[in-house]
Enzyme design. Structure first.
Site, PDB file in Angstrom:
ATOM      1  N   THR A 155       0.823  -1.217   0.000  1.00  0.00           N
ATOM      2  CA  THR A 155       0.000   0.000   0.000  1.00  0.00           C
ATOM      3  C   THR A 155       0.853   1.262   0.000  1.00  0.00           C
ATOM      4  OG1 THR A 155      -1.486   1.265   1.437  1.00  0.00           O
ATOM      5  CG2 THR A 155      -0.096  -0.332   2.522  1.00  0.00           C
ATOM      6  N   ASP A 156       0.261   2.348  -0.457  1.00  0.00           N
ATOM      7  CA  ASP A 156       0.970   3.642  -0.392  1.00  0.00           C
ATOM      8  C   ASP A 156       1.103   4.132   1.045  1.00  0.00           C
ATOM      9  OD1 ASP A 156      -1.711   4.281   0.029  1.00  0.00           O
ATOM     10  OD2 ASP A 156      -1.819   5.813  -1.537  1.00  0.00           O
ATOM     11  N   GLU A 157       0.314   3.539   1.971  1.00  0.00           N
ATOM     12  CA  GLU A 157       0.318   4.034   3.360  1.00  0.00           C
ATOM     13  C   GLU A 157       1.666   3.829   4.053  1.00  0.00           C
ATOM     14  OE1 GLU A 157      -3.103   3.316   5.702  1.00  0.00           O
ATOM     15  OE2 GLU A 157      -4.458   3.348   3.982  1.00  0.00           O
ATOM     16  N   TYR A 180      -1.753  -0.699  11.020  1.00  0.00           N
ATOM     17  CA  TYR A 180      -1.931  -1.336   9.706  1.00  0.00           C
ATOM     18  C   TYR A 180      -0.731  -1.044   8.804  1.00  0.00           C
ATOM     19  CZ  TYR A 180      -3.309  -1.684   4.781  1.00  0.00           C
ATOM     20  OH  TYR A 180      -3.316  -1.947   3.440  1.00  0.00           O
ATOM     21  N   LYS A 184       2.228  -3.533   7.295  1.00  0.00           N
ATOM     22  CA  LYS A 184       2.481  -3.703   5.850  1.00  0.00           C
ATOM     23  C   LYS A 184       3.939  -3.335   5.537  1.00  0.00           C
ATOM     24  CE  LYS A 184      -0.039  -4.686   2.947  1.00  0.00           C
ATOM     25  NZ  LYS A 184      -0.453  -6.017   2.424  1.00  0.00           N
TER      26      LYS A 184
END
Ligand code: NAD
Ligand code: TDX
Length: 374
Positions: A155-157, A180, A184
């Site tokens: 993810t970009d997060e 989260y 990741k």
């Protein structure tokens, strides 16, 4: 083009993006190899997402296997049974709010689960004391060479939060800020470590916010659509000015397929919509689209918008630079946001049975009936 020498393990294939990916392969790529959908069927996994695909391909090109990516023995059995030569790893705990309330499951699934899969790939694919002999990673079936591949979906997060300016590049340092995104990020690091240490043939993609059919209604877009239809409040966190970059899920699937088939081993590719929206503007636009479909006044649903307490540590802005996958692999987005939102609203309006089974929890019955019978 035939893919009949591909034996792909798709983890989390009963979830939102995983199920769209499996559908994409059968319906858009005419995939003729083997797909093994390995999924624990948590609250987010739903076999109804693939009912039609299962009816058409089950036992021939499509196999569902119930199980946990943290279960070393079970993962090993799957590699053995299907002679897996590719992994596309979607399985994860995926919702930021849940990670704030209960981070433990995120560390278990996202970190321990990814580690277990990497170990399985290392054990089954590499046999030179766990260090790869590159020649052994390529084999010939029907005169076409196929390289083993472990593709990790991220993810970009992991890159953190942006201010008003700038973008996330593949080279942006990691700065995760929720349990989260931290889990990741940890899994991404493990995947890269297996490439550098063992020459495991990996690729990674970091994608922005997806939307589209089969999206679980805890996430912003489907939650808002279903709350409008039930005339319930539309909860907007904080001042509503947080920004996300939205991509139609099928465009994410086409990007993953490009990377799997044409991407360079060891590389990371950002995937994004180049489509930034403030949450409040997006919710307002969704209100108008739903109102139009329901034959209501343009502003009818806007009165339901309710500003609520902000998410702790709420990342302000995400914006992806995806020039690399565009320039190196020739991928591009194909679904315009306005059309994608219309398609998504139509899908939720036309799939009332899916919506009802998800809302009532009816879809969980399969797990209750079969969990101990595998
Ligand atoms: P999802 O929550 O809809 O689906 C996750 C799937 O994984 C479910 O089917 C669930 O049953 C399965 N699963 C969970 N724990 C498991 C375990 N221990 N063993 C086996 N299966 C398990 O998630 P999604 O939105 O489809 O996201 C898929 C992947 O894409 C995730 O890795 C997520 O981090 C990543 N991602 C999502 C988005 C997005 O906008 N949704 C954007 C970028 C990246
Ligand atoms: O009720 C809500 N109200 C609200 O204002 C919800 C559920 C969300 N929001 C805000 C929070 C975010 O700024 O909307 C934005 C989008 O929220 P989510 O749908 O929860 O997505 P996000 O937190 O951005 O994360 C998603 O994109 C990246 C996915 O859930 C992740 O799995 C993915 O990695």
């Amino acid at each position: 083009m035939s893919y009949n020498n591909y034996n792909i393990l798709v983890t989390g294939g009963a979830g939102f993006i995983g199920s769209n990916f499996i559908r994409y392969l059968f319906e858009k790529v005419n995939f003729d190899g083997i797909i093994v959908n390995f999924d624990l069927l948590t609250y987010a996994g739903n076999l109804k997402n693939l009912e039609d695909i299962s009816e058409k391909y089950s036992g021939k090109n499509y196999f569902f296997e119930h199980g946990d990516i943290c279960d070393k023995k079970r993962v090993g059995e799957i590699f053995d049974k299907y002679d897996i030569n590719m992994v596309v790893h979607f399985a994860a705990e995926s919702h930021v709010d849940r990670s704030i309330l209960g981070p433990e499951e995120f560390v278990r699934t996202n970190v321990q689960g990814t580690f277990t899969l990497l170990e399985a790939a290392r054990t089954y694919w590499l046999n030179n004391n766990g260090k790869s002999d590159k020649a052994k990673l390529t084999f010939n079936i029907h005169n076409s060479s196929l390289t083993k591949r472990f593709h990790h979906i991220s993810t970009d997060e992991v890159y953190g939060s942006l201010g008003d300016m700038g973008y996330f590049y593949e080279t942006t340092p990691y700065d995760p800020r929720s349990p989260y995104s931290a889990s990741k990020a940890a899994s991404d690091h493990l995947v890269r470590a297996y490439y550098h240490t063992y020459n495991l043939p990996v690729t990674i993609s970091n994608c922005s916010n997806n939307y589209g059919p089969y999206h679980f209604p805890e996430k912003l877009i489907p939650l808002m659509i279903l709350n409008m239809l039930d005339e319930k409040p539309l909860p907007v966190y904080g001042d509503g000015k947080n920004i996300r970059d939205w991509l139609y899920v099928e465009d994410h699937c086409s990007a993953v397929w490009k990377i799997l088939t044409e991407g360079e081993v060891g590389e990371t590719y950002n995937i994004g919509g180049e489509n930034e929206w403030e949450n409040i503007k997006l919710v307002n636009r969704l209100c108008e689209i739903v109102a139009n479909k329901m034959g209501k006044d343009k502003d009818y649903y806007k009165k339901l918008i309710t500003f609520v307490k902000d998410r702790p540590g709420h990342d302000r802005r995400y914006a992806i630079n995806c020039d690399k996958i565009k320039n190196k692999l020739g991928w591009k987005q194909s679904v315009d946001f306005e059309k994608g939102l219309e398609k998504t609203v139509d899908w939720y309006l036309n799939n009332k049975e899916w919506v009802e089974t998800v809302k009532s929890g009816e879809y969980k019955k399969w797990v209750e009936m079969n969990y101990d019978k595998r």
